[in-house]
Write a protein that holds these residues in place. Structure first.
Motif, mmCIF file in Angstrom:
data_model
loop_
_atom_site.group_PDB
_atom_site.id
_atom_site.type_symbol
_atom_site.label_atom_id
_atom_site.label_comp_id
_atom_site.label_asym_id
_atom_site.label_seq_id
_atom_site.Cartn_x
_atom_site.Cartn_y
_atom_site.Cartn_z
ATOM 1 N N UNK A 51 55.658 36.359 32.289
ATOM 2 C CA UNK A 51 56.542 37.194 33.097
ATOM 3 C C UNK A 51 55.820 38.423 33.649
ATOM 4 N N UNK A 52 54.557 38.608 33.250
ATOM 5 C CA UNK A 52 53.759 39.701 33.784
ATOM 6 C C UNK A 52 53.877 41.012 33.048
ATOM 7 N N UNK A 53 54.481 41.016 31.871
ATOM 8 C CA UNK A 53 54.727 42.276 31.184
ATOM 9 C C UNK A 53 53.460 42.889 30.604
ATOM 10 N N UNK A 54 52.566 42.075 30.057
ATOM 11 C CA UNK A 54 51.349 42.623 29.445
ATOM 12 C C UNK A 54 50.449 43.261 30.512
ATOM 13 N N UNK A 55 50.370 42.621 31.662
ATOM 14 C CA UNK A 55 49.543 43.147 32.737
ATOM 15 C C UNK A 55 50.333 43.885 33.793
ATOM 16 N N UNK A 56 51.444 44.482 33.397
ATOM 17 C CA UNK A 56 52.354 45.104 34.354
ATOM 18 C C UNK A 56 51.651 46.117 35.252
ATOM 19 N N UNK A 57 50.757 46.918 34.670
ATOM 20 C CA UNK A 57 50.085 47.955 35.448
ATOM 21 C C UNK A 57 48.619 47.635 35.717
ATOM 22 N N UNK A 58 48.182 46.420 35.362
ATOM 23 C CA UNK A 58 46.794 46.021 35.606
ATOM 24 C C UNK A 58 46.616 45.578 37.056
ATOM 25 N N UNK A 59 45.391 45.611 37.569
ATOM 26 C CA UNK A 59 45.147 45.211 38.956
ATOM 27 C C UNK A 59 45.546 43.758 39.220
ATOM 28 N N UNK A 60 46.091 43.525 40.394
ATOM 29 C CA UNK A 60 46.559 42.183 40.751
ATOM 30 C C UNK A 60 45.417 41.179 40.808
ATOM 31 N N UNK A 61 44.210 41.628 41.137
ATOM 32 C CA UNK A 61 43.095 40.696 41.278
ATOM 33 C C UNK A 61 42.709 40.037 39.950
ATOM 34 N N UNK A 62 43.142 40.642 38.830
ATOM 35 C CA UNK A 62 42.847 40.063 37.519
ATOM 36 C C UNK A 62 44.082 39.425 36.887
ATOM 37 N N UNK A 63 45.140 39.289 37.672
ATOM 38 C CA UNK A 63 46.363 38.674 37.166
ATOM 39 C C UNK A 63 47.437 39.653 36.770
ATOM 40 N N UNK A 64 47.219 40.942 37.056
ATOM 41 C CA UNK A 64 48.199 41.965 36.709
ATOM 42 C C UNK A 64 49.223 42.176 37.799
ATOM 43 N N UNK A 106 33.056 42.607 33.598
ATOM 44 C CA UNK A 106 33.681 42.646 32.282
ATOM 45 C C UNK A 106 35.189 42.423 32.379
ATOM 46 N N UNK A 107 35.819 43.070 33.351
ATOM 47 C CA UNK A 107 37.262 42.903 33.534
ATOM 48 C C UNK A 107 37.608 41.461 33.879
ATOM 49 N N UNK A 108 36.763 40.822 34.674
ATOM 50 C CA UNK A 108 37.007 39.429 35.044
ATOM 51 C C UNK A 108 36.954 38.502 33.841
ATOM 52 N N UNK A 220 31.693 48.613 27.362
ATOM 53 C CA UNK A 220 32.533 48.675 28.559
ATOM 54 C C UNK A 220 32.016 49.740 29.521
ATOM 55 N N UNK A 221 31.809 49.330 30.757
ATOM 56 C CA UNK A 221 31.320 50.247 31.774
ATOM 57 C C UNK A 221 29.815 50.388 31.820
ATOM 58 N N UNK A 222 29.135 49.827 30.808
ATOM 59 C CA UNK A 222 27.678 49.899 30.792
ATOM 60 C C UNK A 222 27.167 51.311 30.540
ATOM 61 N N UNK A 223 25.888 51.509 30.805
ATOM 62 C CA UNK A 223 25.230 52.799 30.554
ATOM 63 C C UNK A 223 25.883 53.946 31.317
ATOM 64 N N UNK A 224 26.382 53.654 32.504
ATOM 65 C CA UNK A 224 26.953 54.716 33.337
ATOM 66 C C UNK A 224 28.216 55.313 32.734
#
Length: 377
Positions: A51-64, A106-108, A220-224
């Motif tokens: 139903x999309x609740x876990x990814x409610x605020x996540x970016x759409x490109x990753x299924x949110x 990483x997000x993908x 997460x995010x690497x060295x930067x």
């Protein structure tokens, strides 16, 4: 005002409440969250994910869903009313942290299985001597020839025993780089979670880390991200705390509604318990205090969603709501009597959740000290 909801917001919360009423009756909550339950329901979790609740605020490109923090807060309020398993909140917390820090690659890899419900994730930050103060955390990562090595202890990690990914927050001790902080995505097969004995049987685990070897891409995010991770983590903790406060508001409303119905139906000496003034006063006090707490919770959530400073609004809301949730359950048990502890009523589950949420994302002492600091006392 920051506390006014639109018609769309109200419709969203009503829809969530209706879904949970159908899919998660109190009998299921008692079965899953009671003394003999696992604390997690895979069928429900996958349904909420679809139903999309876990990814409610996540970016759409990753299924949110790409929605805002306020809308997610309304989902939390509906979830608190129906006593949703805390594994849902743990996965949302992890998703928020991944959204904030992870690289695109990483997000993908991490987000799609988390958002579709096929895997669980959680965040490990607290340590035995300090739950909310990073300066006192001893867990550290050191660079190796192949990546990183983690050592230390983490306590009160929610659902680490069934989570496929644990996000571990720790200091980075590296002689070749400036010291900083990192969040490492650690697969469960590299850990040995040990279930802790906690109030109400909440599924918290202890992690003992000794030279846990990870690849370079686990950070997460690497060295930067090393220089900004601590501030980013603090930002996510504020968001998660605002969301949990909304869950607590839902729980208080459920306790009030269920107790009001009970005193209407419970007959003592030939009349309902609720016909007496003392029970009426107790429930009226909860109702009035809840109205103010609801405003404080919505204000903190709305300010955080707009990127505003919540260093005062958040402690005020957490203090008010934490006290009210505990007080409301105590009053409810006084009115229910021994029936409040009967398994089939489920009231004790809200009482246990009240104690847990009062202590997590900052205890009352922690938020009281934060507020005093803001007020320069």
């Amino acid at each position: 005002m920051d506390t006014l909801l639109s018609n769309d917001d109200l419709a969203l919360e009503q829809h969530c409440a209706k879904v949970l009423e159908q899919e998660w009756p109190i009998s299921e909550a008692i079965r899953t969250l009671g003394p003999d339950g696992s604390g997690h329901d895979d069928r429900l979790h996958r349904m909420l994910a679809s139903a999309g609740w876990i990814g409610f605020s996540s970016p759409a490109e990753f299924g949110g869903g790409g929605m805002g923090l306020v809308e997610l807060g309304l989902v939390y309020r509906a979830a608190g009313y129906r006593l949703l398993p805390a594994s849902f909140y743990a996965s949302v917390h992890a998703a928020l942290l991944i959204d904030c820090l992870a690289t695109r690659e990483q997000a993908s890899a991490l987000l799609p299985p988390l958002l579709d419900g096929s895997s669980l994730a959680c965040v490990a930050s607290a340590e035995p001597h300090a739950s909310d103060t990073p300066a006192l955390w001893h867990t550290a990562a050191r660079r190796t020839s192949t990546g990183w090595s983690l050592s230390g202890h983490k306590y009160f990690v929610p659902f680490a025993g069934i989570s496929q990914t644990v996000l571990i927050v720790c200091a980075i001790r590296d002689a070749w780089e400036n010291p900083g902080w990192g969040v490492f995505a650690v697969p469960q097969d590299k850990l040995q979670p040990r279930l802790q004995s906690t109030f109400g049987g909440e599924k918290f685990y202890e992690l003992s880390l000794k030279d846990v070897e990870l690849g370079e891409d686990a950070l997460l995010g690497g060295q930067d991200a090393i220089a900004i991770t601590l501030s980013a983590f603090a930002d996510i903790q504020e968001s998660a705390a605002c969301l949990q406060i909304m869950e607590m508001i839902g729980g208080i409303q459920a306790v009030l509604d269920r107790t009001t119905e009970y005193v209407k139906e419970r007959i003592v000496f030939g009349k309902p318990v609720g016909a007496n003034q003392a029970p009426q006063h107790m429930l009226a006090n909860i109702f009035i205090t809840l109205a103010g707490a609801r405003v404080a919770a919505l204000r903190a959530l709305s300010m955080k969603a707009k990127g505003q400073d919540v260093s005062r609004a958040l402690p005020l809301a957490k203090l008010a709501v934490g006290k009210l949730y505990t007080d409301a359950t105590i009053s409810a048990h006084q009115l229910w009597g021994s029936m409040g502890y009967a398994r089939e009523t489920g009231l004790y589950l809200w009482s246990e959740r009240a104690k847990v949420t009062d202590a997590t994302f900052g205890s009352r002492h922690y938020h009281r000290q934060a507020l005093l600091k803001q007020l320069a006392f």
